[in-house]
Design an enzyme around this catalytic site. Structure first.
Site, PDB file in Angstrom:
ATOM      1  N   GLU A   1      65.124 -62.534   6.053  1.00 11.21           N
ATOM      2  CA  GLU A   1      64.226 -62.923   4.960  1.00 11.21           C
ATOM      3  C   GLU A   1      63.058 -63.765   5.460  1.00 11.21           C
ATOM      4  O   GLU A   1      61.932 -63.628   4.982  1.00 11.21           O
ATOM      5  CB  GLU A   1      65.002 -63.665   3.873  1.00 11.21           C
TER       6      GLU A   1
ATOM      7  N   HIS B   1      75.064 -64.186  -6.057  1.00 12.40           N
ATOM      8  CA  HIS B   1      74.330 -63.057  -6.642  1.00 12.40           C
ATOM      9  C   HIS B   1      73.925 -63.376  -8.073  1.00 12.40           C
ATOM     10  O   HIS B   1      73.812 -62.484  -8.895  1.00 12.40           O
ATOM     11  CB  HIS B   1      75.165 -61.774  -6.621  1.00 12.40           C
TER      12      HIS B   1
HETATM   13  C1  LIG Z   1      70.904 -63.549   3.720  1.00 15.96           C
HETATM   14  C2  LIG Z   1      71.356 -62.259   3.099  1.00 15.96           C
HETATM   15  N1  LIG Z   1      70.481 -61.269   2.906  1.00 15.96           N
HETATM   16  C3  LIG Z   1      70.865 -60.120   2.311  1.00 15.96           C
HETATM   17  C4  LIG Z   1      72.155 -59.931   1.911  1.00 15.96           C
HETATM   18  C5  LIG Z   1      72.576 -58.630   1.201  1.00 15.96           C
HETATM   19  N2  LIG Z   1      73.436 -57.830   2.080  1.00 15.96           N
HETATM   20  C6  LIG Z   1      74.777 -57.893   1.982  1.00 15.96           C
HETATM   21  S1  LIG Z   1      75.533 -56.981   3.163  1.00 15.96           S
HETATM   22  C7  LIG Z   1      74.072 -56.440   3.806  1.00 15.96           C
HETATM   23  C8  LIG Z   1      74.070 -55.551   5.024  1.00 15.96           C
HETATM   24  C9  LIG Z   1      74.785 -56.165   6.210  1.00 15.96           C
HETATM   25  O1  LIG Z   1      74.832 -55.283   7.287  1.00 15.96           O
HETATM   26  P1  LIG Z   1      75.615 -55.620   8.617  1.00 15.96           P
HETATM   27  O2  LIG Z   1      75.359 -57.048   9.007  1.00 15.96           O
HETATM   28  O3  LIG Z   1      75.293 -54.601   9.618  1.00 15.96           O
HETATM   29  O4  LIG Z   1      77.158 -55.581   8.231  1.00 15.96           O
HETATM   30  P2  LIG Z   1      78.009 -54.316   7.707  1.00 15.96           P
HETATM   31  O5  LIG Z   1      77.857 -54.280   6.216  1.00 15.96           O
HETATM   32  O6  LIG Z   1      77.466 -53.113   8.367  1.00 15.96           O
HETATM   33  O7  LIG Z   1      79.409 -54.608   8.081  1.00 15.96           O
HETATM   34  C10 LIG Z   1      73.006 -56.978   3.079  1.00 15.96           C
HETATM   35  C11 LIG Z   1      71.592 -56.703   3.342  1.00 15.96           C
HETATM   36  C12 LIG Z   1      73.044 -61.003   2.137  1.00 15.96           C
HETATM   37  N3  LIG Z   1      74.333 -60.926   1.785  1.00 15.96           N
HETATM   38  N4  LIG Z   1      72.632 -62.137   2.730  1.00 15.96           N
END
Ligand SMILES: Cc1ncc(C[n+]2csc(CCOP(=O)(O)OP(=O)(O)O)c2C)c(N)n1
Ligand SMILES: Cc1ncc(C[n+]2csc(CCOP(=O)(O)OP(=O)(O)O)c2C)c(N)n1
Ligand SMILES: [Mg+2]
Ligand SMILES: [Mg+2]
Lengths: 394, 325, 394, 325
Positions: free
Chosen positions: B60, B130
């Site tokens: 972000e 959320h």
């Molecule tokens: C600071 C923040 N930004 C956005 C999100 C929304 N979000 C939740 S999971 C996710 C994707 C995460 O991907 P990754 O780190 O590769 O983990 P995976 O889900 O593949 O295990 C996002 C964008 C969040 N939880 N926290």
């Protein structure tokens, strides 16, 4: 649909631990400390006029730094920050790019700004926060900026300009105007989260950015050894899939050539590049600290002999483009100009009180206007308490 | 006119802005091909290409840093933060950079083209990561504009204003209403003014102020009060910064009473500013103190969401407290 | 006094551009996709009991994921997030460390938690946010945590646990208790500024952290190719002066051995290590998305054959430690247990309304107490509007 | 008792805490050998070793992230942010992590041992990146405590309370007074209560509320008002979160008038909460609206610092407005 996402990697059934320093990054240098050229080294094309402009700018900055440091000690300005010992890094790199390329600096790159044409009066007006300051006296001394010179106004929070540079360059790329962004930062600022964000995004979007890290060994009192455990900043590029160059920041010719190559890669190959310029902050961090509290005289002495200006001067003398006498004369001229500008800027009044609310938004809000009116009313009542602006309040 | 939900209205605004000016770009986490986790940017990559509508890496502070740079370069970036709860890593880029960019440079540079969109608020079983309503965290920041639409019509008109406003705008979308709020929305371009409140319903007995999704809650509360014979005036602030003091003050001078209903936790929610300002402006007109119906001073809970929430019943009770003081 | 601050680097007078992918990082694998061992590979020491516990945990998690995904679809819980296809990464790594090592997870490592002894009831109570949930029903489903199991409560904001792990491990090191911290995160979360902060700080302080990146190719809909331009996450370690291992995340034996080695380095050599486990998120990101919108069936099929559980089962069968029938029976037992626990948890009431203000501070503030009293008064007035808690308000 | 300036008082508190409990550690940018840019941590590395007093890399989000982890592990980290203006990169770690750590885990884990120290405020020719008063940005965050001392005696007693308080505390030190404020301070350990205001001067005509460095400004303003025959009561909040409503309300019920004087820009500064709460609690006692003397709604300027600042003259004028309403 996305393409195959997992990198193709070879498989090994023998547990392989990648060592902590897996990349060997040599430092590019053309001029030896004595100003002679390394045997067999191919120098960049550089004509006399440009070389002398670079040297002249180095001299000017050195003089400006020295005088304004002293002016701060005399209480004439509130703060100053010198680039002593690092002039080659900023001037050599600024000289290697196009005038229409954007420069985003940290705060120790006054050389780049001077090279672009910021005048001694421009510097002084900012340092004295007077009404002629392009920044309207809002920021501390040394936070220069000029739209006309494509030099983004400096901001104190460290590292913030790094992802901004990625965005700026992305805009340049979308515009198709074949310009890039040169962004400076210290090895300390490279610890900020914004560094990680900016390099990664630029690599993903193939934004034409030259990330120029001045590794001068210190962040205020914190030595680079306590800033990171890696081999400097350059090897981080590999983590982002980015090319990198390590250069001797005290060798203006090497900096010039490295930056030219980086610019070529940025615009012709369409990829950002990370340059790490190795140097040393010869002065204190700013007028606010005394480096003898955290480093030895011996360490400083070791670096003094690597002085970038003396080195370049020797090379120029070798070419027959400069003499000791001419250099001294030039220096004297800079001194006169700086002193004259200083005196002049000192007497220019502070920005008018009406400017207190401008530029927060494109036009002041109603509340701001009310606040200004109340303030003026108040100043009228107590003019002696607000000497800088009372005269301007009718 | 077409029936649109709030997401479609946002999408329509983005579409129109991108069609109108090719310096408008739209990006954020999952914003590209997927169209965002709420699908507000659906179809835009297909229509305007990967260079103008794209995914960002998951960072972000980078999204806003990048957007600041892009705006400084002369573009109109519309950056999405996936949830308002995840805007805080970008707090420095917003509060220290975005908001001070023009001022600190003496107008040599500005990021006026920047718009930051993010969904906010509770009611979706989101727990405290959320559901937050972060507007108050940003409202102490001269240089920023903050806008919060309450329905599809507002969402489109205010967003179009925000994108082309010469100042950076934080645009907070009520995610609870993304699909729930449906209404008539012009298909073509139109704008609604920033910094101006809207009198949603005129009344004489008490003024109720809210913004975003909370206006719906207020409407329900006012319907209850109406049964008691109370004729309440409802004001939707629409903009939190700068906010429309005059419209609220004028109303309170007429009704003599003010209730603010807000989703965020009580202490230092934006209602505090409204109360502080109005008690000063309307001191001699107030017949009872400005009442605030707010969330409880805790993070936004999951199991106790209903209990935490400043719902229509609590707002109704606040109205009664205001009237029976 | 600080020691010499500038890295010793060799000097070159020939401009050297370090390529964008300067480190070659192979992937460590012991078990081939068919469950047989690579020729000449040296397997870790692993006894039957441990191997079966690991397998049993894999089965449990697979069953739990499948059932709870379905329960969400039936509207019985509000949200779920499955670790399908990635069970080996979390279970293999958790099995390789000491029970007193701290685990800080992202959210897709339910396998590690189950391995530590989180019971099916513990899972269910959290998923149903009931009054038996250790987290008191405050967070969305899958945000587990248990002090007794040394498993830090999960937090939604991505990446925040990474610098926290550096701090936690630094505390362990100061205490001299020979334990380390294992921190999980996705390749998406590795883009956050907090990643940069955490790895750099751990390297500088030589904190005993195992940084375990699950590179599963996606962050929600965003493929890794749009997340970074580098060769995955592992080469970033070099930038921090940190050791790295890339391992096949679908090979539980390789994960186990790699993590054991990382733990040895962390505690014996006193250095953090970065592990990158290559895998694939077989399910959608969570119950909130449908992956067919952003990837092909073919891509999924390519990965299905790499399934970590089938691979491990084949190896166990080869050892004579498991049979197909026994595996099926175990699975059936998990199913019964999960269904029973689900039914039970569903009927447990919500946490008492008094808990709405606890744990914000160590004791509620006066204002919070007043707010609670007012709330109870309100609930008494409108009990029907607050069905989950009205009964508890006298 | 010894004469100490505010920096020495902070240093003494840190020294005592570190001597008392070896789980106390002190770190931040330049905090180690150099003792911090203001020298608040001078001598601590020499005394307690590099493991307990040390420099950090230049990354505020990391400093607080690391500190959160260390606190969760059972330590008492005292993390320094070099200037309050640079705390924003750590906003997410503070607001989303520190403040919610205990709550979200149902008390399985907590970071109660954490204290964040940072210098705040203007008056040192710092422009808008070395002068901000960021308390209001954090005051909307249940789970945090916020403390602001006004003099050396308070600094030491409140800091010792903060370090060992079982909740995370943001401790904002008035940098303008670091060397300027000198006073008698006990050399040994003592504590002052968190969450409790102090009546600095009793009075009957009007209540003036402030905190931190602003209390000195208020004292000057009250001295001016005294010459007009006004007997003002001065209250130093000392804690911003939770804040001591009762002490202020009691005072206002007595005086019937309230002025808040604060350094931060007007809109959504903490005075808004004070005004909103007090107009509700003391509605029937107030003889004039709660007045706020604040900074102007702009970033903190350099050249116009004097004009921007809510100095004693502006506070004095606000007192008069309150009395002559
Ligand atoms: C600071 C923040 N930004 C956005 C999100 C929304 N979000 C939740 S999971 C996710 C994707 C995460 O991907 P990754 O780190 O590769 O983990 P995976 O889900 O593949 O295990 C996002 C964008 C969040 N939880 N926290
Ligand atoms: C976000 C932020 N944190 C802290 C500071 C205070 N600060 C100003 S300069 C500096 C050191 C910077 O070191 P480096 O980046 O190496 O640049 P150099 O001064 O060596 O040129 C620090 C800590 C700041 N300006 N911004
Ligand atoms: Mg440096
Ligand atoms: Mg992933």
């Amino acid at each position: 649909m996305a393409k195959e996402t997992t990198p193709k990697t070879q498989i090994t059934s023998e547990l392989t631990v990648i060592p902590a320093h897996a990349v060997n990054i040599p430092m590019f240098q053309l001029l030896k400390e004595d100003g002679t050229v390394h045997k067999g080294a191919a120098l960049p094309e550089i004509d006399k006029e440009l070389a002398l402009k670079m040297f002249n700018t180095m001299q000017f900055i050195r003089l400006l730094d020295e005088r304004m440091f002293a002016a701060q000690r005399q209480g004439r300005i509130s703060f100053y920050l010198s680039s002593l010992g690092e002039e080659a890094a900023s001037i050599g790199s600024a000289a290697a790019i196009d005038f229409n390329d954007m420069i985003m600096s940290q705060y120790r790159e006054q050389g780049a700004l001077a090279f672009r044409g910021f005048t001694v009066d421009d510097f002084m007006n900012q340092l004295f926060s007077n009404e002629l300051d392009l920044g309207k006296g809002r920021q501390m001394p040394v936070h220069y900026g000029s739209a006309a010179l494509n030099f983004m106004t400096i901001s104190s929070p460290l590292g913030t300009q790094i992802p901004q540079a990625a965005g700026y360059a992305y805009g340049q790329k979308l515009d198709g105007n074949k310009n890039c962004t040169l962004v400076y930062f210290g090895e300390g600022a490279a610890s900020e989260g914004d560094f990680h964000a900016g390099l990664n995004m630029a690599a993903v979007y193939k934004a034409p950015v030259i990330f120029f890290c001045r590794n001068n060994g210190y962040a205020i009192s914190t030595p680079a050894t306590e800033q990171f455990a890696g081999d400097g900043i350059a090897p981080r590029a590999t983590g982002y899939g980015m090319k990198a160059i390590r250069v001797d920041g005290n060798d203006i010719l090497a900096v010039y050539q490295a930056t030219q190559e980086a610019r070529r890669i940025a615009l012709e190959e369409g990829e950002p590049v990370l340059i790490e310029a190795m140097s040393y902050r010869m002065a204190g961090h700013s007028t606010s600290d005394d480096p003898s509290g955290y480093r030895t005289k011996e360490e400083e002495a070791k670096w003094r002999v690597k002085d970038p200006m003396a080195r370049f001067q020797k090379w120029l003398e070798g070419k027959g483009w400069m003499t000791e006498e001419a250099a001294a004369e030039q220096m004297e001229a800079h001194k006169k100009a700086v002193l004259a500008a200083l005196k002049k800027a000192e007497t220019v009044p502070a920005p008018h009180i009406d400017e207190i609310i401008t530029d927060v938004y494109d036009t002041p809000t109603q509340l701001q206007k009310e606040q200004l009116e109340a303030l003026k009313e108040h100043i009228r009542k107590y003019p002696d308490a607000y000497p800088a602006t009372a005269a301007g309040v009718k | 006119m077409a029936k649109m939900n709030l997401l479609q209205a946002v999408n329509s605004a983005l579409d129109i802005a991108m069609a109108k000016n090719d310096k408008v770009s739209v990006f954020g986490e999952d914003v590209g091909h997927f169209g965002g986790v709420f699908r507000a940017t659906s179809g835009l990559q297909e229509k305007y290409g990967r260079e103008r509508c794209f995914n960002t890496p998951l960072v972000e502070q980078g999204i806003i840093g990048f957007a600041n740079g892009l705006a400084a370069q002369g573009s109109f970036p519309v950056a999405e933060i996936q949830f308002g709860d995840y805007i805080f890593p970008a707090f420095d880029q917003i509060v220290n950079e975005t908001a001070k960019f023009r001022y600190r440079s003496g107008n040599e540079f500005n990021v006026g083209g920047l718009t930051i969109r993010t969904p906010y608020g509770g009611g979706i079983h989101g727990g405290h990561y959320h559901s937050q309503s972060p507007e108050a965290y940003f409202a102490h920041t001269p240089g920023l504009k903050i806008v919060m639409p309450r329905n599809p019509y507002q969402a489109k008109g205010l967003l179009l204003s925000a994108i082309f406003d010469p100042n950076p705008v934080l645009f907070l979308e009520p995610k609870r209403l993304y699909r729930a709020a449906v209404g008539e929305v012009p298909e073509d371009e139109y704008t609604l003014p920033l910094g101006k409140a809207e009198v949603v319903k005129e009344g004489t007995d008490v003024t109720i102020v809210g913004w975003g999704a909370q206006v719906e809650v207020i409407e329900k509360a006012v319907a209850l009060a109406e049964k008691d014979g109370v004729n309440a005036e409802i004001i939707d602030l629409r903009s939190i910064l700068p906010w429309d003091v005059d419209t609220v003050a004028e109303s309170v001078m007429k009704t003599g009473r003010l209730v603010v209903s807000q989703e965020a936790p009580h202490t230092m929610a934006f209602g505090s500013e409204v109360a502080a300002t109005i008690q000063e402006k309307c001191f001699l007109y107030l017949e009872s103190p400005v009442m605030r119906a707010s969330g409880i001073d805790t993070p936004y809970p999951l199991a106790h969401e209903k209990e935490y929430f400043s719902d229509h019943l609590k707002t109704y009770e606040a109205i009664k407290r205001s009237l029976n003081y």
